[in-house]
Design a protein around this motif. Structure first.
Motif, mmCIF file in Angstrom:
data_model
loop_
_atom_site.group_PDB
_atom_site.id
_atom_site.type_symbol
_atom_site.label_atom_id
_atom_site.label_comp_id
_atom_site.label_asym_id
_atom_site.label_seq_id
_atom_site.Cartn_x
_atom_site.Cartn_y
_atom_site.Cartn_z
ATOM 1 N N SER A 95 0.910 -1.247 0.103
ATOM 2 C CA SER A 95 0.056 0.017 0.007
ATOM 3 C C SER A 95 0.764 1.348 -0.104
ATOM 4 O O SER A 95 0.474 2.306 -0.911
ATOM 5 N N LEU A 96 1.983 1.362 1.013
ATOM 6 C CA LEU A 96 2.831 2.370 1.004
ATOM 7 C C LEU A 96 3.822 2.641 -0.349
ATOM 8 O O LEU A 96 3.892 3.570 -0.772
ATOM 9 N N ALA A 97 4.240 1.402 -0.810
ATOM 10 C CA ALA A 97 5.033 1.238 -2.010
ATOM 11 C C ALA A 97 4.226 1.928 -3.211
ATOM 12 O O ALA A 97 5.054 2.615 -3.926
ATOM 13 N N ARG A 98 3.158 1.813 -3.218
ATOM 14 C CA ARG A 98 2.291 2.282 -4.575
ATOM 15 C C ARG A 98 2.568 3.866 -4.385
ATOM 16 O O ARG A 98 2.478 4.475 -5.369
ATOM 17 N N ALA A 99 2.581 4.525 -3.016
ATOM 18 C CA ALA A 99 2.769 5.881 -2.917
ATOM 19 C C ALA A 99 3.957 6.301 -3.308
ATOM 20 O O ALA A 99 4.445 7.719 -3.480
ATOM 21 N N GLY A 100 5.046 5.317 -3.116
ATOM 22 C CA GLY A 100 6.318 5.790 -3.258
ATOM 23 C C GLY A 100 7.412 5.373 -2.278
ATOM 24 O O GLY A 100 8.758 5.786 -2.165
ATOM 25 N N PHE A 101 7.034 4.831 -1.169
ATOM 26 C CA PHE A 101 7.681 4.414 -0.047
ATOM 27 C C PHE A 101 8.629 3.383 -0.418
ATOM 28 O O PHE A 101 8.133 2.495 -1.391
#
Lengths: 254, 254, 254, 254, 254, 254
Positions: A95-101
């Motif tokens: 979920s966070l990787a989707r945003a760029g984390f």
């Protein structure tokens, strides 16, 4: 910054500065006659938050239920199956990787999580790269790392100084101290008869039934009657410093 | 009694009096320009805890990440896939069922959880009875129920009085007020230009990309600039009373 | 056009005109002493097909087994677990998405499907966009929507006129009427002693065993002795019109 | 007796006489330029129902979507993944096993289902006996069997007489005839230019893309321009008789 | 006794004497420029078999593919996902538990398996006891244990004596020696230019792409040019003795 | 070249010449009173390796545990559930596909694997193409094929010549001969009383309990007292030649 106390534009701003996040992971399980059932989540959350303060890192919501199947013989313990925990960490991270984390730093409060979390990291890293069969691509690389807050040298030294061989392996004197520091109103009285034996036995174990048979009051190797909130404050501080340093190293690495 | 602040012998004692437990369930997702990302978990946790105080019920650890796939277009949102959330609730409930708990009362802070939670309850109830193919047995029956704290008549009446048609459906004025009451230090300033439109649009939506297109700042139908901590205190109190009553009814039912 | 009665070049032609499809979804479960076990699939299929006729929409094969775990206490009921139904809807929708379909309109005949279907839609929409961790892309957006045929205002008004408070919630007078209209040769005689009580009790329930205990003959709140095929014809027509309108709105929306 | 047209007390009565059930299983996939997409489900359903009439057996709802991944290159085809179909058959069978059914006889209309269905039967039988690790018990034994309606000697002889080597392997002359008999209003005209080549090529294939490359119009080895509804009637009758006999043998076996 | 070279009545006899079994588990993955891809499976199998000879224990078929996702950047490496390996170990162990085996002793040849195997053991032990929600029963308790053959003190001492700090962590000098001893015909020549650097670098890593970047020829910390078949013979013997002792302790424990 | 006896640079070189691989797949299950439990894995491995020698093909590690749920009534048998085997084959194939392999040729030693392996191939092929919903792309096409070594005409002719109708279907005279040839030291003595009946009965079966009831010593239709190592040598040679030819055809096909 605690993620749950931020608004989304604040997180969007943060992401321009850093793609790292601290994620506390604990457990909800018996911690002996006087230890809080939430000990592992409470300590990971508090130490993770303190490390976030020191480093300016974003801190995600605590994973408060972990892999504690071997504690299910004691009322109040809750566990995920390893495959559920793998799916949970997968969804949390992606979920966070989707945003760029891209840098996920887990501050762990429960030894029983280590194996499953590392299994999850392997599965997630492969999937974030496109799945087991995907050829190399240009996607940003995902990195996950887990540290146990009690495993850093300065924290170990402090526990040894305070408790020697009464520190133990489960319901440890040090983790009980940290929760006493954090929740002074919930310090449980030692049973009138004390704990017996004073230092709990030490051994390996197999499954929940075997665990309860070997460790009837839930402790392994520890004497948490030695725990004190003042100790907890010192341990918490040492752990927060060590975790903060490790986080800086992690996100600084190319 | 909060489970994570209890020691296991306390829970074993509790179980002699009651086999019910309150479980807060929320989400970690954007709540508009000023709402906390943790709003749904924070409100469910606080209202669940207050209901526990009123009823003497045990309150389990909050499920702080829920089904929020449609919010993933906003940085900082985290979601489980429905199948992961089903597995998570399954493990949570069955861990406690093993010890003898039979009544699981979920206090929900996020509308997006309702469908998946109910799917999970059906699957869990069938499995706790021995699986889809199991013939009837003598096992104690497991019951799960979910209530939305904002859905009780007194709570709705209060929101209507306070905000009329500016209450909205997401990042509602009332939920933002409750978090302002609980975290006065984290009240976010309204952007200088205000929110535009003042009352966010209302419509259905399909998926994360469509959500962001229709609701660019994340709100649906709400004007959270009206939120005030004093309101939050009243809403919290009304919800806690309603939830406590509903819990009593639930565990009292044969 | 019914998909199963078309040849593939006809579907390829259709796709040049429209990327929408109607998918009936029902259940195979007890419907009281006189209701057909296939009631929910039969009604959804017939109403979905009629809506297809009115709109020129393609109508896919009926999903005839749904989420009916709570009916398994009655012989002849069949249920999918929620996770199975999620996988099933996933495969059904993505098979068609591969060819270019983008609008999936489910005409539902069973309230018990709603939660699971909505959980499935969330999971599918996220996956069709590349998975929970995928960044936004140019893929065509998938949209899924479910409507209950009995929930449209004109259909509700008609049921109320015909049956008042004897319509009920399960094995309803109206759905039994629709099946009587569709299968006049399979109208089951009312037991000589009538049904007792005439209007079945109403309450919530927990799981299959609890369901059977509360509703011994399977009905909830209904008096299907009032059902008549002539009623069914009118209800079917009203529902088909309402569903057709809703489909047009759905596919026309940008 | 068709399950979906029965009321539950009728099924309860049936179960006192027999614990067997016929379950049609087909597919929703391209069947060449003139074959119906629902051919495999339509034929299995009609032949299964006729066999039910002859034997007095209960006939369950048709599994109308099967394992047809290799047909997904043609618009209108729908497929389950094998693991989804395994879960589906599992739930279908165990729902009925809960009530006391023990003999599950699948009448199959699609060769592509055979492998997955047999995999499912192995998994189900083991699970119905208590899981892979369960020691022998007294539970009633579950038996599943699948027959292809076209594989019985009399049916094969008839196809050979009618079509010789133009019968083929997919979109066969005989299955198209059966659907023409059942749906005279949906007989598709042969393209003006005929089919080319008249008898489609024969070979193995690998996956959907390879399938479409080798068989551009979808047929394998067949010339369905020879199909006639009168043939279909005879084939249907021969298959129904053969299936009915096989069912009797199956349920009569100890 | 090797299970695959026994007939089933021999195993039935064995089970009257012992309910323990040794299970070699390795991996199929790159082992540097000269190490065999099967190194981890080969060494575990040979050492497990030798320990079986010494103790009379039954030895099951080697699990030759393990958790090696981080090696997939090198051609020829094969890996299971952690969840697949968990399912695999689950089925392997429960198949034997059905017959009465209770002690499962895994001789491991690959560090990357440890986390996943331990996750699997937790899940299996809970399930063999009836599932996460099962109350305590009288079923025989299942115990699983994993040992790394290189981790026993005498083996470590020998490696240190032979290679000092050139032993390394992957493609170690000692494991390459053991395979040279076992497959003298498959000793790979050292590249003419030698290996560069002679002792490979040491560090942690994240995922397959990162692994290849940090360790271009696949080795971590080792200099396998030092490996000799004569060393391998001694290491094999030391490991077999240590493993045999550990197995005796494991099965002797109550 | 055996993959497990190669170093990774050798495999990288191989891949420049060929993208095909031979994968032996067997089972670990009872094979009657004198057959080795590993028979199916042993024969597949030896025949696969010999075919690799003849063709220069790379040979992967043997899948030694297969789908043998119906043999679990006999001590020493191990089985994967079909869904586990599907996941296993998936990971095995996609690991190699990542590196560039495209042709996967399974040499099978166990009839019980066929259905599940074919289900796996369908699922893998679809997923390697991007998933069930993926539109056509330029990725290299994956092809999987399974052959049973005993099914080639020359092998069948030889078995018929040697054993006539005593060859049988399980614990066949021919497969026992092949293992006698390969493991002369593990030829099991025929019980003093012989086998009874000399030629085992033949029938279908349902599940493990039913299997053991019908075939009390495990054999189906065979008389393995006729087996001889000299026969095994001839059968092995015939099978290796046939498999090698089939592999060449498979990889040569466009």
């Amino acid at each position: 910054m605690l993620l749950h106390l931020a608004a989304w534009p604040e997180v969007e701003d943060y992401l321009k500065r850093s793609t790292g996040i601290i994620i506390p992971i604990g457990s909800t399980e018996q911690h002996g006659p006087t230890g809080l059932i939430g000990t592992d989540a409470i300590t990971a959350e508090a130490i993770g938050a303190a490390a976030g303060d020191k480093t300016g890192a974003l801190v995600g919501p605590t994973i408060s239920v972990g892999m504690a199947l071997h504690h299910l013989g004691f009322t109040g313990s809750i566990s995920l199956r390893p495959t559920t925990l793998i799916a949970y960490i997968h969804d949390y991270v992606l979920s966070l990787a989707r945003a760029g984390f891209t840098r996920f730093f887990f501050v762990n409060g429960h030894g029983g999580n280590v194996a499953t979390a590392n299994a999850a990291f392997a599965e997630i890293t492969a999937e974030a790269a496109g799945g087991i069969g995907a050829m190399p691509s240009n996607r940003p690389e995902i990195r996950c790392k887990l540290v146990n807050w009690w495993d850093f040298a300065p924290v170990k030294a402090l526990s040894r100084d305070l408790y020697g061989n009464a520190e133990g392996m489960h319901a440890t004197a040090s983790e009980v101290s940290v929760t006493q520091y954090l929740y002074r109103d919930h310090i449980k009285p030692v049973p009138a008869a004390g704990m017996s034996p004073r230092i709990a036995p030490v051994s390996h174990f197999f499954g929940a039934a075997d665990y309860r048979r070997r460790f009837p009051d839930g402790r392994i190797g520890s004497d948490p009657t030695l725990s004190r909130p003042e100790h907890g404050e010192r341990i918490h501080a040492a752990a927060a410093t060590a975790v903060a340093d490790a986080y800086q190293t992690f996100v600084g690495e190319t």
